[in-house]
Design a protein around this motif. Structure first.
Motif, PDB file in Angstrom:
ATOM      1  N   UNK A  94       0.733  -1.292  -0.023  1.00 54.71           N
ATOM      2  CA  UNK A  94       0.061  -0.193  -0.160  1.00 54.71           C
ATOM      3  C   UNK A  94       0.786   1.330  -0.192  1.00 54.71           C
ATOM      4  N   UNK A  95       2.249   1.132   0.159  1.00 58.51           N
ATOM      5  CA  UNK A  95       2.996   2.488   0.135  1.00 58.51           C
ATOM      6  C   UNK A  95       4.310   2.053  -0.327  1.00 58.51           C
ATOM      7  N   UNK A  96       4.541   1.970  -1.603  1.00 58.17           N
ATOM      8  CA  UNK A  96       5.905   1.465  -2.300  1.00 58.17           C
ATOM      9  C   UNK A  96       6.608   2.639  -2.619  1.00 58.17           C
ATOM     10  N   UNK A  97       7.864   2.656  -2.183  1.00 61.59           N
ATOM     11  CA  UNK A  97       8.928   3.784  -2.288  1.00 61.59           C
ATOM     12  C   UNK A  97       9.482   3.699  -3.568  1.00 61.59           C
ATOM     13  N   UNK A  98       8.831   4.016  -4.615  1.00 62.71           N
ATOM     14  CA  UNK A  98       9.204   4.176  -6.152  1.00 62.71           C
ATOM     15  C   UNK A  98       8.434   5.107  -6.747  1.00 62.71           C
ATOM     16  N   UNK A  99       8.930   5.869  -7.429  1.00 63.56           N
ATOM     17  CA  UNK A  99       8.305   6.954  -8.158  1.00 63.56           C
ATOM     18  C   UNK A  99       7.606   6.633  -9.098  1.00 63.56           C
ATOM     19  N   UNK A 100       6.272   7.487  -9.477  1.00 61.56           N
ATOM     20  CA  UNK A 100       5.478   7.096 -10.448  1.00 61.56           C
ATOM     21  C   UNK A 100       5.735   6.650 -11.860  1.00 61.56           C
ATOM     22  N   UNK A 101       5.095   5.730 -12.295  1.00 65.29           N
ATOM     23  CA  UNK A 101       5.626   5.074 -13.588  1.00 65.29           C
ATOM     24  C   UNK A 101       7.119   4.785 -13.654  1.00 65.29           C
ATOM     25  N   UNK A 102       7.573   4.192 -12.623  1.00 59.27           N
ATOM     26  CA  UNK A 102       9.031   3.839 -12.806  1.00 59.27           C
ATOM     27  C   UNK A 102       9.393   2.348 -12.866  1.00 59.27           C
ATOM     28  N   UNK A 103       8.329   1.631 -12.988  1.00 61.70           N
ATOM     29  CA  UNK A 103       8.534   0.050 -12.816  1.00 61.70           C
ATOM     30  C   UNK A 103       7.851  -0.391 -14.268  1.00 61.70           C
ATOM     31  N   UNK A 104       8.536  -1.331 -14.746  1.00 57.50           N
ATOM     32  CA  UNK A 104       7.999  -1.942 -15.850  1.00 57.50           C
ATOM     33  C   UNK A 104       6.700  -3.348 -15.864  1.00 57.50           C
ATOM     34  N   UNK A 105       6.787  -3.711 -14.574  1.00 64.29           N
ATOM     35  CA  UNK A 105       5.857  -4.655 -14.477  1.00 64.29           C
ATOM     36  C   UNK A 105       5.846  -4.854 -12.740  1.00 64.29           C
ATOM     37  N   UNK A 106       4.874  -5.299 -12.037  1.00 65.84           N
ATOM     38  CA  UNK A 106       4.780  -5.505 -10.538  1.00 65.84           C
ATOM     39  C   UNK A 106       4.342  -7.276 -10.614  1.00 65.84           C
ATOM     40  N   UNK A 107       5.171  -7.830  -9.896  1.00 66.81           N
ATOM     41  CA  UNK A 107       4.892  -9.495  -9.685  1.00 66.81           C
ATOM     42  C   UNK A 107       4.271  -9.635  -8.210  1.00 66.81           C
ATOM     43  N   UNK A 108       3.787 -10.885  -7.984  1.00 71.86           N
ATOM     44  CA  UNK A 108       3.355 -11.192  -6.643  1.00 71.86           C
ATOM     45  C   UNK A 108       2.939 -12.640  -6.744  1.00 71.86           C
ATOM     46  N   UNK A 109       3.490 -13.246  -5.651  1.00 71.84           N
ATOM     47  CA  UNK A 109       3.169 -14.647  -5.401  1.00 71.84           C
ATOM     48  C   UNK A 109       2.140 -14.855  -3.935  1.00 71.84           C
ATOM     49  N   UNK A 110       1.322 -15.288  -4.098  1.00 69.46           N
ATOM     50  CA  UNK A 110       0.223 -15.541  -2.920  1.00 69.46           C
ATOM     51  C   UNK A 110       0.208 -14.316  -1.933  1.00 69.46           C
ATOM     52  N   UNK A 111       0.032 -13.011  -2.543  1.00 69.06           N
ATOM     53  CA  UNK A 111       0.068 -11.848  -1.848  1.00 69.06           C
ATOM     54  C   UNK A 111      -1.495 -11.184  -1.501  1.00 69.06           C
ATOM     55  N   UNK A 112      -2.239 -11.143  -2.402  1.00 66.34           N
ATOM     56  CA  UNK A 112      -3.336 -10.381  -2.219  1.00 66.34           C
ATOM     57  C   UNK A 112      -4.460 -10.999  -1.251  1.00 66.34           C
TER      58      UNK A 112
END
Length: 353
Positions: A94-112
């Motif tokens: 809910x609070x990622x320390x990354x600039x807006x539009x800075x990541x090419x993809x977001x991945x997750x395994x058994x998170x949500x």
């Protein structure tokens, strides 16, 4: 982190359960990321990385550009110990320390299924992705039970393990069936008065589900009660036998009969992800169970089986190939080999422009 800490024990258990399926799980991850690649050459972010299980399944080129985020300090230490070359940051989804539009993809395994505020997390993922950037969520294990159990309680339904058939006979393993709470309460009273063993054996176990306005559902106790049945073959057999005989006796006395309703905890997560990411401005590109199969030599502890599978938490070990396979397989395994299948709920959503 102490070796015997609850978190370490949980991470170790998950690693042991996944280890025999490393081949098909890595194939699923690699195929999905080839089919739904990151946007441009931006870094790829993993949320809720835990001890780094997903990292081990990624192709080397993807592993080189990934940044792992994880809110637990103990888990980040475990990840760094496992992969000294990994880039790891401590952060919640809910609070990622990354600039807006800075990541090419977001991945997750058994998170949500474990995220406290799914809409806030989806909005934050949307913020760090450019238009066209993708969120890829994989679920190879059963979901956490507390959230769906709370929703079911609001609807007057009691979840029990599926003790009436093989969960693996369905695309989504049918791990749970639902009973009407009022009917179950009536059956427990009837069998208690009649001296039927169903009440004595299962009234204490079902007690956490029989909430009232004065005593609302304790989801932790309810999940614990469910696991107490699901994790014991003896209790599963006993529930199937006693529930069937109690239902027949009750119906013979003129009480209403009730058919259990099918339910899969992963389907609940599917609807949660779909709603959360649609609200955050994503278009869903994939939301289904994806399966892969490999043949490999049997390990020392697999000499009596020819088949094993793990599909969204449901495991099968068989001496012969089952009637229903997860993936299309043309030939059975040769002598000394086994067929290993994995099924993963894959959710892919693309950020709209």
């Amino acid at each position: 982190m102490a070796q015997n800490s609850p978190l370490q024990a949980s991470l170790d258990l998950l690693a042991r359960r996944r280890a025999p399926y490393a081949g098909p799980l890595a194939a699923i991850a690699g195929d999905l990321l080839a089919r739904f690649p990151p946007a441009g050459d931006r870094p790829v972010l993993e949320i809720g990385a835990g001890a780094g299980q997903l990292r081990g399944w990624l192709p080397p080129a993807m592993r080189a550009r990934i940044v792992h985020s994880e809110p637990s300090d103990a888990a980040t230490r475990a990840l760094r110990a496992r992969a000294a070359d990994a880039t790891v940051v401590r952060a919640a989804a809910e609070a990622l320390p990354f600039a807006s539009r800075s990541c090419g993809a977001v991945l997750a395994l058994c998170v949500f299924d474990a995220v406290a505020d799914t809409q806030a997390a989806a909005a934050e993922i949307a913020r760090v992705l450019p238009p066209g950037g993708r969120f890829v969520h994989l679920l190879d294990m059963a979901t956490l039970l507390e959230r769906p159990f709370a929703k079911l309680a609001e609807s007057g339904l009691v979840p029990i393990p599926n003790v009436f058939g093989d969960p693996g006979d369905h695309e989504w393993p049918l791990d749970i069936v639902l009973l009407e709470r009022e009917w179950l309460e009536s059956l427990l009273r009837f069998t208690g008065d009649a001296g039927h063993p169903f009440a004595a054996a299962f009234a204490p176990i079902f007690a956490p589900f029989l909430s009232t306005p004065a005593a609302p559902l304790d989801v932790d106790a309810a999940a614990g009660a469910f696991k107490a049945i699901a994790g014991s073959d003896e209790r599963r057999r006993s529930l199937a036998s006693l529930l069937a005989s109690a239902s027949r006796l009750s119906a013979a006395e003129g009480h209403r009969a009730v058919e259990p309703l099918p339910f899969h905890s992963g389907r609940y997560l599917q609807s949660l992800l779909g709603a959360s990411f649609a609200a955050a401005g994503f278009a869903v590109e994939l939301s289904e169970v994806v399966a892969r199969a490999v043949r490999r030599p049997a390990a020392d502890d697999e000499t009596t089986i020819r088949y094993r599978s793990l599909c969204v938490g449901h495991e099968r070990l068989e001496s012969e190939l089952p009637r229903r396979l997860l993936a299309a397989v043309r030939e059975p395994p040769s002598d000394g080999d086994i067929l290993v299948e994995a099924g993963v709920f894959a959710f892919v959503a693309r950020r709209s422009g």
